[in-house]
Enzyme design. Structure first.
Site, PDB file in Angstrom:
ATOM      1  N   SER A 125       0.823  -1.216   0.000  1.00 15.72           N
ATOM      2  CA  SER A 125       0.000   0.000   0.000  1.00 15.72           C
ATOM      3  C   SER A 125       0.851   1.257   0.000  1.00 15.72           C
ATOM      4  CB  SER A 125      -0.883   0.041   1.249  1.00 15.72           C
ATOM      5  OG  SER A 125      -1.848  -0.967   1.189  1.00 15.72           O
TER       6      SER A 125
ATOM      7  N   HIS B 124      -3.042   0.924  -4.931  1.00 25.04           N
ATOM      8  CA  HIS B 124      -2.579  -0.273  -5.647  1.00 25.04           C
ATOM      9  C   HIS B 124      -2.924  -0.124  -7.124  1.00 25.04           C
ATOM     10  CE1 HIS B 124      -1.531  -2.877  -2.203  1.00 25.04           C
ATOM     11  NE2 HIS B 124      -2.344  -2.059  -1.572  1.00 25.04           N
TER      12      HIS B 124
ATOM     13  N   HIS C 184      -5.585  -8.533  -1.791  1.00 27.65           N
ATOM     14  CA  HIS C 184      -5.630  -8.996  -0.409  1.00 27.65           C
ATOM     15  C   HIS C 184      -6.802  -9.957  -0.242  1.00 27.65           C
ATOM     16  CE1 HIS C 184      -3.966  -4.927  -0.527  1.00 27.65           C
ATOM     17  NE2 HIS C 184      -3.196  -5.297   0.460  1.00 27.65           N
TER      18      HIS C 184
ATOM     19  N   TYR D  54      -8.903  -9.939   2.048  1.00 27.85           N
ATOM     20  CA  TYR D  54     -10.112  -9.240   2.527  1.00 27.85           C
ATOM     21  C   TYR D  54     -10.917  -8.621   1.392  1.00 27.85           C
ATOM     22  CZ  TYR D  54      -7.322  -4.950   2.137  1.00 27.85           C
ATOM     23  OH  TYR D  54      -6.548  -3.935   1.671  1.00 27.85           O
ATOM     24  N   GLU D  55     -10.322  -8.534   0.195  1.00 28.18           N
ATOM     25  CA  GLU D  55     -11.088  -8.003  -0.940  1.00 28.18           C
ATOM     26  C   GLU D  55     -12.138  -9.009  -1.406  1.00 28.18           C
ATOM     27  OE1 GLU D  55      -8.600  -5.812  -3.966  1.00 28.18           O
ATOM     28  OE2 GLU D  55      -7.007  -6.458  -2.628  1.00 28.18           O
TER      29      GLU D  55
ATOM     30  N   ALA E  22       2.595  -2.645   4.152  1.00 24.70           N
ATOM     31  CA  ALA E  22       2.360  -1.678   5.216  1.00 24.70           C
ATOM     32  C   ALA E  22       1.851  -2.464   6.419  1.00 24.70           C
ATOM     33  CB  ALA E  22       1.316  -0.657   4.776  1.00 24.70           C
TER      34      ALA E  22
ATOM     35  N   MET F 277      -2.256  -7.213   6.870  1.00 22.72           N
ATOM     36  CA  MET F 277      -3.318  -7.996   6.224  1.00 22.72           C
ATOM     37  C   MET F 277      -2.843  -8.672   4.937  1.00 22.72           C
ATOM     38  SD  MET F 277      -6.249  -5.053   6.643  1.00 22.72           S
ATOM     39  CE  MET F 277      -6.348  -4.067   8.139  1.00 22.72           C
ATOM     40  N   SER F 278      -1.526  -8.712   4.712  1.00 20.13           N
ATOM     41  CA  SER F 278      -1.033  -9.292   3.452  1.00 20.13           C
ATOM     42  C   SER F 278       0.207 -10.123   3.727  1.00 20.13           C
ATOM     43  CB  SER F 278      -0.730  -8.165   2.454  1.00 20.13           C
ATOM     44  OG  SER F 278       0.270  -7.314   2.984  1.00 20.13           O
TER      45      SER F 278
ATOM     46  N   ASN G 172       2.035   2.944  11.336  1.00 18.66           N
ATOM     47  CA  ASN G 172       1.310   3.440  12.526  1.00 18.66           C
ATOM     48  C   ASN G 172       1.620   2.548  13.709  1.00 18.66           C
ATOM     49  OD1 ASN G 172      -0.574   1.618  10.710  1.00 18.66           O
ATOM     50  ND2 ASN G 172      -1.203   1.273  12.827  1.00 18.66           N
TER      51      ASN G 172
ATOM     52  N   HIS H  35      -6.859   4.295   6.617  1.00 20.78           N
ATOM     53  CA  HIS H  35      -6.066   3.958   5.424  1.00 20.78           C
ATOM     54  C   HIS H  35      -5.292   5.189   4.946  1.00 20.78           C
ATOM     55  CE1 HIS H  35      -4.758   1.543   2.107  1.00 20.78           C
ATOM     56  NE2 HIS H  35      -5.337   2.294   1.198  1.00 20.78           N
TER      57      HIS H  35
HETATM   58  N1  HPA Z   1      -3.143  -3.285  11.316  1.00 17.81           N
HETATM   59  C1  HPA Z   1      -3.295  -4.083  10.232  1.00 17.81           C
HETATM   60  N2  HPA Z   1      -2.843  -3.766   9.032  1.00 17.81           N
HETATM   61  C2  HPA Z   1      -2.221  -2.583   8.891  1.00 17.81           C
HETATM   62  C3  HPA Z   1      -2.033  -1.697   9.966  1.00 17.81           C
HETATM   63  C4  HPA Z   1      -2.511  -2.080  11.241  1.00 17.81           C
HETATM   64  O1  HPA Z   1      -2.380  -1.356  12.251  1.00 17.81           O
HETATM   65  N3  HPA Z   1      -1.376  -0.617   9.473  1.00 17.81           N
HETATM   66  C5  HPA Z   1      -1.162  -0.829   8.145  1.00 17.81           C
HETATM   67  N4  HPA Z   1      -1.670  -2.042   7.782  1.00 17.81           N
END
Ligand code: HPA
Length: 272
Positions: free
Chosen positions: A29, A60, A82, A84-85, A112, A210-211, A234, A246
């Site tokens: 991302s 993306h 991903h 989750y998509e 990310a 998540m990837s 983060n 996001h």
């Molecule tokens: N959690 C899950 N996926 C993420 C995060 C997070 O805090 N930051 C960027 N992708």
């Protein structure tokens, strides 16, 4: 599925005749700008590649870029899909096996992630040493394709020790901090609860995202070596007062992209 990987690799070969990528790159991302550095590039949209679905997430691009980076021939997925998509994990399998059929020997994955450690500065990088999967689906489930790998692949040394050393040397050379850590992968798309983050801390994870994991499973199954870097965008839920979004992921991915680009180019230059 397997047929699609072979067809997609044939499309790539036709688009850049004689070009054989040594390394597959996957950009996470907000990290797609790295692909702009690829020289002699040929861009192939996912829509031209059998079995490659369009990514639906902002940040993306949905294209494969073939060319040279740091003197190494690379095939770069600019944008990924991903779980989750709601895409079938089979699509991820096809994408990774396309790298394999195209000639790649290793896979360099970026993503990310949220830092589970309070000292993980947003915008900093982490080298993944190992992972813990909490994802409920697996792209290797279903009939095994023995042409690619064994039914029960080992995940020992999934994140290749030698490649990690090479990446650590590259980081040192360019003066970028690159601590190693354990990546926990969840399905998403929601960010975690603070209680989930405390649980992941207890389990020994350093970052969460998540990837990455589905791609690594498929790569290791078919014998591609893996090296992976998380951009910590983060502090994970409950570790700071900033609300997760996001937008924040994209903002800090962009800040980290400069270091990440220098690191990957230094790695490739030293890769030989
Ligand atoms: N959690 C899950 N996926 C993420 C995060 C997070 O805090 N930051 C960027 N992708």
């Amino acid at each position: 599925m397997t047929a699609e990987a072979r067809e997609a690799a044939a499309v790539l070969a036709a688009r850049k005749p004689g070009f054989v990528p040594a390394i597959g790159l996957i950009l996470g991302s907000g990290l797609g700008s790295l692909a702009d550095q690829i020289e002699d590039s040929e861009i192939v949209p996912f829509s031209d590649l059998p079995g490659f679905p369009e990514p639906s997430v902002e940040g993306h691009a949905g294209q494969m870029v073939l060319g040279n980076l740091g003197g190494v021939p690379v095939a770069c997925l600019q944008g990924r899909i991903h779980l989750y998509e709601g895409q079938s994990p089979v699509a991820i399998r096809t994408m990774i096996r396309t790298f394999k059929v195209a000639g790649c020997q290793s896979l360099l994955v970026t993503n990310a992630a949220g830092s589970i450690r309070p000292d993980g500065e947003p915008g900093s990088l982490m080298l993944i040493r190992d992972h813990i999967s909490f994802q409920p689906v697996n792209p290797l489930a279903g009939p095994n394709d023995d042409d690619f790998g064994p039914r029960f692949p080992s995940m020992d040394n999934a994140y290749d020790g030698t490649l990690r050393q090479e990446m650590a040397s590259a980081a040192k050379k360019i003066g970028v901090a690159l601590p190693e850590g354990i990546f926990a992968g969840l399905l998403g798309p929601n960010f975690e609860t603070p209680a989930e983050i405390r649980a992941l801390q207890t389990l020994g994870a350093d970052a969460v995202g998540m990837s990455v994991i589905p791609e690594v499973l498929v790569a290791r199954h078919c014998g591609l070596k893996v090296v992976a870097i998380s951009v910590l965008t983060n502090l994970a839920a409950g570790l700071s007062t900033t609300e997760l979004s996001h937008e924040q992921t994209l903002q800090f991915a962009q800040i980290a992209a400069a270091d990440l680009t220098r690191l990957i180019v230094a790695y490739l230059e030293g890769h030989g």
